[in-house]
Design an enzyme around this catalytic site. Sequence first.
Site, mmCIF file in Angstrom:
data_model
loop_
_atom_site.group_PDB
_atom_site.id
_atom_site.type_symbol
_atom_site.label_atom_id
_atom_site.label_comp_id
_atom_site.label_asym_id
_atom_site.label_seq_id
_atom_site.Cartn_x
_atom_site.Cartn_y
_atom_site.Cartn_z
ATOM 1 C CG HIS A 12 -0.410 -0.074 2.538
ATOM 2 N ND1 HIS A 12 -0.972 -0.830 3.551
ATOM 3 C CD2 HIS A 12 0.667 0.540 3.098
ATOM 4 C CE1 HIS A 12 -0.275 -0.680 4.656
ATOM 5 N NE2 HIS A 12 0.725 0.163 4.412
ATOM 6 C CG HIS A 59 -0.050 4.585 7.568
ATOM 7 N ND1 HIS A 59 -1.040 3.859 6.927
ATOM 8 C CD2 HIS A 59 1.114 3.940 7.306
ATOM 9 C CE1 HIS A 59 -0.484 2.824 6.302
ATOM 10 N NE2 HIS A 59 0.815 2.851 6.516
ATOM 11 C CG HIS A 196 9.018 -0.452 3.812
ATOM 12 N ND1 HIS A 196 8.259 -1.568 4.091
ATOM 13 C CD2 HIS A 196 8.242 0.604 4.182
ATOM 14 C CE1 HIS A 196 7.095 -1.213 4.606
ATOM 15 N NE2 HIS A 196 7.065 0.097 4.684
ATOM 16 C CD GLU A 243 3.553 -1.330 6.504
ATOM 17 O OE1 GLU A 243 3.446 -0.155 6.880
ATOM 18 O OE2 GLU A 243 3.603 -1.648 5.298
#
Length: 283
Positions: A12, A59, A196, A243
């Site tokens: 995403h 977030h 990441h 995630e």
Amino acid sequence: MAKVTAGVAVSHVPAIGVAMDTGITEQPYWQPVFKGFEFSRQWMKDNKPDVIFLVYNDHCTAFDASCIPTFALGCAAEFTPADEGWGPRPVPVVKGHQKLASHIAQSVILDEFDLTIMNEMDVDHGLTVPMSVMFGEVDKDAEWPCLVIPLAVNVVQYPAPTGNRCYQLGKAIRRAIDSYPEDLNVMVFGTGGMSHQLQAERAGLINAEWDKQFLDDVSQNPVKASQITHLEYLRETGSEGIEMVMWLVMRGALDEKVTEVHRHYHVPASNTAVGHLILENHD
């Protein structure tokens, strides 16, 4: 009876939404990213679900440090795209399926998985970007092609749930959906990832070899994937690689054996890798 027909794993990356919203998807940098979703968009048209159960992480829009639920189930009639600091994305309001969401809440909680019930919740790029890449551009004054039930998972504030906990929760969600009496085609999305890190000395870390093995295991060896520890995620995939536990909620909701009909992996997109799977149940 409701039926889970397929699962979708998809990154995403917020910059993907920006690329779509600003009309730059044909630029050389973005072309290979979106090329990998051409099959997916046609597949969605050919197999359009009635409901998507979408696992994502917030977030710091619906939640902040004052309240961080581990699992938060959206039971509202609709969910407004959040303003993440530069205005809401120009996409439609997300419409929920309240009856199925309430049924899932009852079934899963009585199955001894604690959920936070959200009767009001804005949704950010964690939810809207996967919808956009799978359905393509949808005018903000139109409607998404199907209803959505969001499940927000905490992968921002330590401690996050384990991969095994997410995998077992997916199984409980599958039991809940299977017991719903209305005939519905339900798909389950797991979003986020892949490797990441956004800060400190390892900012920009991408571990393509690890990512590709994870794609293999989520597809065909999910129990192995569910046993990956927090430490391995951190060491091998960076601070934000955690995630990927959300993909395991999706995988737990599918059959033990599935058919992988599509895979896409591309580096880079912004400062991460894009990973994507479409998995179909056999029956």
